[in-house]
Design a protein around this motif. Sequence first.
Motif, PDB file in Angstrom:
ATOM      1  N   ILE A 238      67.774 -14.324  14.922  1.00  9.20           N
ATOM      2  CA  ILE A 238      69.231 -13.470  14.502  1.00  9.20           C
ATOM      3  C   ILE A 238      70.025 -14.219  15.226  1.00  9.20           C
ATOM      4  O   ILE A 238      71.232 -14.480  14.643  1.00  9.20           O
ATOM      5  N   GLU A 239      70.055 -14.372  16.466  1.00  4.55           N
ATOM      6  CA  GLU A 239      71.219 -15.360  17.054  1.00  4.55           C
ATOM      7  C   GLU A 239      71.525 -16.560  16.451  1.00  4.55           C
ATOM      8  O   GLU A 239      72.720 -16.939  16.153  1.00  4.55           O
ATOM      9  N   HIS A 240      70.500 -17.387  15.879  1.00  4.69           N
ATOM     10  CA  HIS A 240      70.673 -18.662  15.425  1.00  4.69           C
ATOM     11  C   HIS A 240      71.333 -18.678  14.042  1.00  4.69           C
ATOM     12  O   HIS A 240      72.151 -19.187  13.694  1.00  4.69           O
ATOM     13  N   ILE A 241      70.790 -17.455  13.296  1.00  8.94           N
ATOM     14  CA  ILE A 241      71.484 -17.106  11.979  1.00  8.94           C
ATOM     15  C   ILE A 241      72.882 -16.844  12.053  1.00  8.94           C
ATOM     16  O   ILE A 241      73.576 -17.412  11.111  1.00  8.94           O
ATOM     17  N   VAL A 242      73.254 -15.906  12.891  1.00  5.31           N
ATOM     18  CA  VAL A 242      74.687 -15.563  13.219  1.00  5.31           C
ATOM     19  C   VAL A 242      75.603 -16.685  13.574  1.00  5.31           C
ATOM     20  O   VAL A 242      76.515 -16.863  13.439  1.00  5.31           O
ATOM     21  N   SER A 243      74.940 -17.690  14.474  1.00  2.00           N
ATOM     22  CA  SER A 243      75.697 -18.662  15.100  1.00  2.00           C
ATOM     23  C   SER A 243      76.004 -19.707  13.999  1.00  2.00           C
ATOM     24  O   SER A 243      77.166 -20.166  13.855  1.00  2.00           O
ATOM     25  N   ALA A 244      74.955 -19.746  13.111  1.00  2.00           N
ATOM     26  CA  ALA A 244      75.313 -20.863  11.834  1.00  2.00           C
ATOM     27  C   ALA A 244      76.441 -20.304  11.009  1.00  2.00           C
ATOM     28  O   ALA A 244      77.155 -21.058  10.498  1.00  2.00           O
ATOM     29  N   SER A 245      76.385 -18.683  10.831  1.00  2.00           N
ATOM     30  CA  SER A 245      77.733 -18.226  10.103  1.00  2.00           C
ATOM     31  C   SER A 245      78.934 -18.418  10.655  1.00  2.00           C
ATOM     32  O   SER A 245      79.826 -18.585  10.021  1.00  2.00           O
ATOM     33  N   GLU A 246      78.969 -18.392  11.968  1.00  2.00           N
ATOM     34  CA  GLU A 246      80.234 -18.748  12.620  1.00  2.00           C
ATOM     35  C   GLU A 246      80.643 -20.038  12.574  1.00  2.00           C
ATOM     36  O   GLU A 246      81.904 -20.100  12.417  1.00  2.00           O
ATOM     37  N   LYS A 247      79.690 -21.157  12.628  1.00  2.00           N
ATOM     38  CA  LYS A 247      80.336 -22.434  12.208  1.00  2.00           C
ATOM     39  C   LYS A 247      80.579 -22.473  10.859  1.00  2.00           C
ATOM     40  O   LYS A 247      81.763 -23.199  10.562  1.00  2.00           O
ATOM     41  N   LEU A 248      79.893 -21.992  10.063  1.00  2.00           N
ATOM     42  CA  LEU A 248      80.388 -21.878   8.380  1.00  2.00           C
ATOM     43  C   LEU A 248      81.980 -21.477   8.284  1.00  2.00           C
ATOM     44  O   LEU A 248      82.549 -21.622   7.482  1.00  2.00           O
ATOM     45  N   THR A 249      82.232 -20.302   9.037  1.00  2.00           N
ATOM     46  CA  THR A 249      83.569 -19.654   8.986  1.00  2.00           C
ATOM     47  C   THR A 249      84.506 -20.805   9.334  1.00  2.00           C
ATOM     48  O   THR A 249      85.287 -20.703   8.700  1.00  2.00           O
ATOM     49  N   GLU A 250      84.141 -21.609  10.290  1.00  2.00           N
ATOM     50  CA  GLU A 250      85.188 -22.722  10.908  1.00  2.00           C
ATOM     51  C   GLU A 250      85.528 -23.484   9.717  1.00  2.00           C
ATOM     52  O   GLU A 250      86.459 -23.904   9.357  1.00  2.00           O
ATOM     53  N   ILE A 251      84.195 -23.965   9.184  1.00  2.00           N
ATOM     54  CA  ILE A 251      84.242 -25.197   7.957  1.00  2.00           C
ATOM     55  C   ILE A 251      85.154 -24.463   6.743  1.00  2.00           C
ATOM     56  O   ILE A 251      85.955 -25.242   6.261  1.00  2.00           O
ATOM     57  N   ASP A 252      84.771 -23.269   6.663  1.00  2.00           N
ATOM     58  CA  ASP A 252      85.557 -22.569   5.438  1.00  2.00           C
ATOM     59  C   ASP A 252      87.099 -22.575   5.581  1.00  2.00           C
ATOM     60  O   ASP A 252      87.920 -22.574   4.865  1.00  2.00           O
ATOM     61  N   GLY A 253      87.437 -21.983   6.845  1.00  2.00           N
ATOM     62  CA  GLY A 253      88.809 -22.048   7.154  1.00  2.00           C
ATOM     63  C   GLY A 253      89.435 -23.355   7.067  1.00  2.00           C
ATOM     64  O   GLY A 253      90.727 -23.436   6.292  1.00  2.00           O
ATOM     65  N   TYR A 254      88.720 -24.599   7.390  1.00  2.00           N
ATOM     66  CA  TYR A 254      89.222 -25.676   7.015  1.00  2.00           C
ATOM     67  C   TYR A 254      89.471 -26.190   5.602  1.00  2.00           C
ATOM     68  O   TYR A 254      90.516 -26.744   5.163  1.00  2.00           O
ATOM     69  N   LEU A 255      88.528 -25.812   4.812  1.00  2.00           N
ATOM     70  CA  LEU A 255      88.441 -26.044   3.315  1.00  2.00           C
ATOM     71  C   LEU A 255      89.514 -25.272   2.620  1.00  2.00           C
ATOM     72  O   LEU A 255      90.254 -25.801   1.831  1.00  2.00           O
ATOM     73  N   GLU A 256      89.695 -24.026   2.985  1.00  2.00           N
ATOM     74  CA  GLU A 256      90.687 -23.011   2.498  1.00  2.00           C
ATOM     75  C   GLU A 256      92.032 -23.860   2.692  1.00  2.00           C
ATOM     76  O   GLU A 256      92.876 -23.545   1.737  1.00  2.00           O
ATOM     77  N   LYS A 257      92.687 -24.339   3.770  1.00  2.00           N
ATOM     78  CA  LYS A 257      93.653 -24.912   4.035  1.00  2.00           C
ATOM     79  C   LYS A 257      93.881 -26.130   2.826  1.00  2.00           C
ATOM     80  O   LYS A 257      95.135 -26.139   2.223  1.00  2.00           O
ATOM     81  N   ASN A 258      92.855 -26.875   2.889  1.00  2.00           N
ATOM     82  CA  ASN A 258      93.137 -27.979   1.866  1.00  2.00           C
ATOM     83  C   ASN A 258      92.816 -27.572   0.235  1.00  2.00           C
ATOM     84  O   ASN A 258      93.517 -28.105  -0.508  1.00  2.00           O
ATOM     85  N   ILE A 259      92.161 -26.479   0.120  1.00  2.00           N
ATOM     86  CA  ILE A 259      92.064 -25.829  -1.553  1.00  2.00           C
ATOM     87  C   ILE A 259      93.647 -25.264  -1.579  1.00  2.00           C
ATOM     88  O   ILE A 259      94.119 -25.745  -2.885  1.00  2.00           O
ATOM     89  N   LYS A 260      94.222 -24.537  -0.691  1.00  2.00           N
ATOM     90  CA  LYS A 260      95.454 -24.200  -0.837  1.00  2.00           C
ATOM     91  C   LYS A 260      96.538 -25.251  -1.249  1.00  2.00           C
ATOM     92  O   LYS A 260      97.329 -25.121  -2.134  1.00  2.00           O
ATOM     93  N   ILE A 261      96.395 -26.424  -0.735  1.00  2.00           N
ATOM     94  CA  ILE A 261      97.439 -27.429  -1.060  1.00  2.00           C
ATOM     95  C   ILE A 261      97.037 -28.074  -2.260  1.00  2.00           C
ATOM     96  O   ILE A 261      98.125 -28.279  -3.217  1.00  2.00           O
ATOM     97  N   ALA A 262      95.846 -28.304  -2.793  1.00  2.00           N
ATOM     98  CA  ALA A 262      95.606 -28.874  -3.997  1.00  2.00           C
ATOM     99  C   ALA A 262      95.837 -27.842  -5.083  1.00  2.00           C
ATOM    100  O   ALA A 262      96.172 -28.173  -6.196  1.00  2.00           O
ATOM    101  N   TYR A 263      95.607 -26.462  -4.737  1.00  2.00           N
ATOM    102  CA  TYR A 263      95.963 -25.438  -5.542  1.00  2.00           C
ATOM    103  C   TYR A 263      97.295 -25.636  -6.087  1.00  2.00           C
ATOM    104  O   TYR A 263      97.786 -25.373  -7.253  1.00  2.00           O
ATOM    105  N   GLU A 264      98.423 -25.790  -5.208  1.00  2.00           N
ATOM    106  CA  GLU A 264      99.714 -25.744  -5.456  1.00  2.00           C
ATOM    107  C   GLU A 264     100.084 -26.752  -6.429  1.00  2.00           C
ATOM    108  O   GLU A 264     100.966 -26.666  -7.025  1.00  2.00           O
ATOM    109  N   LYS A 265      99.170 -27.908  -6.219  1.00  2.00           N
ATOM    110  CA  LYS A 265      99.665 -29.203  -7.010  1.00  2.00           C
ATOM    111  C   LYS A 265      99.291 -28.945  -8.379  1.00  2.00           C
ATOM    112  O   LYS A 265      99.807 -29.424  -9.472  1.00  2.00           O
TER     113      LYS A 265
END
Length: 496
Positions: A238-265
């Motif tokens: 349980i702890e490891h699954i949740v920990s993996a999701s927290e890491k994916l949340t960080e990655i998704d935050g980074y992707l969202e910033k770059n998606i927003k920049i590309a979207y506006e273009k």
Amino acid sequence: MKFVQVRVKMKKMVFTKNGTGVRMLNTVRNFIHENNMINEGDRIVIGVSGGADSVCLFHVLHKLSFMYHLTLFVVHVNHGIRGEEAEEDEAYVKQLCLNNNVSYTCVKADVPAIAKNFGLSEEEAGRKVRYETFNECFLKNKCNKIAIAHNKNDNAETILFHLFRGSGIKGLKGIPAVRGNIIRPLLCMSRDEIEQYLEENGISYQTDRTNLIQDYTRNKIRHTIISFAKEEINPKVIEHIVSASEKLTEIDGYLEKNIKIAYEKAVCYETNQEAYEINIDKLRQEDLVIQKGIIRKILEQLAGQLKDVEALHIGLILELSDKPVGKSINLPYGILASKGYHSITLKCNTIYKQQEDFTNKRPADQFGEQRLNIPGDTLIPGTNQIIHTKLINYKKNMIIPRNGCTKWFDYDKIKNTVLIRTRKEGDYIQIDSAGSRKKIKALFIDEKIPREKRDLLPLLADGAHIMWVTGGRMSEAYKVSEETKVILEINLDGGK
């Protein structure tokens, strides 16, 4: 619904004693602080079923109410599923609130009937009823938060459920601690920790036997998959699954910033047409993960959600960039994607509106002419029959179903949003591979369909072109061939 409100006299409380219970309270309080869940004087609706999780949430928030000067409102929904046991749960919650001088609301709903009438699972119907009730109490009592008792185990089960459904990163992020006015203070605690807290503090709770059987998908994940993983692979699964999701949340935050920049273009919103236009050349300059993110962002803005949007839909939209001008594809939520000279346009082809107040309406009142959910389930207007759809990548030598209730269609040949409706003037069906057409009226006469039934028979329509007279004839225009890439499988009532 009758609301009973009792004001609570507030006292200051500080957790200083030793023990597991105090450590848990401090853990939850820190989690609340880190996620900015609760502020001084908040008015909070709490969903309490009577089970361990919600009873723990009640006790934790009741203790914290003295520190934050909170006003609490408990909501309990009797789903009408477990007979006397459900009545006992309701009585338990009522007494719990009376003992602690907390306002409570108990609502009864016939969830099995709602699920049957509207083509939903009992899980989904129950969830809709609960949240409708929470929101009613929220508005009536001028609250600003709704507290739900999800915990770490629920989060892990949700992550696996989304993984098995083929979800992207967003689905694998799991359950958010805060979403709008909904808060989940126990998301930092496991189910074992919650039960231990209740036991050590002598707090009783109700047991819902439906959580122990494997009729529901989440119960299968909980009792079979996670149980096996804990026993045979790692007890900290349980702890490891949740920990993996927290890491994916960080990655998704980074992707969202770059998606927003590309979207506006790359994306331009056409106000007059209420459409999103994607510049193909600018889209191709981005990495594939960013391209997919741009598409998902547009679909979410058009539909308001991504529940029925799959990776296959994203891929089909991206493939449009290499298709001829004028090529279009039909997508969930009545969205149409079409290829222009230098762009791909996405817009709502028909008005899509989710019916939120479904509990007070009959199917015929709610739907009338209904959009077909692709993929997903759709109730045929005015009936108890359900159409199930899914998309399949075509492979050579696949066996085409010969069942009268299951049909395969070439998905790329569909030009408009598929509707379930009755016949209209001008409707036709293609009767051979040469393209010969026959009016639906003539077809009904030839097949000796009684006159009184002709205006009631459900049809699957691509504009005026009838794809399928449900349970009967299918148009030759949509038949699967060796050139087919994607199959739309349509199944009427499970093929029974």
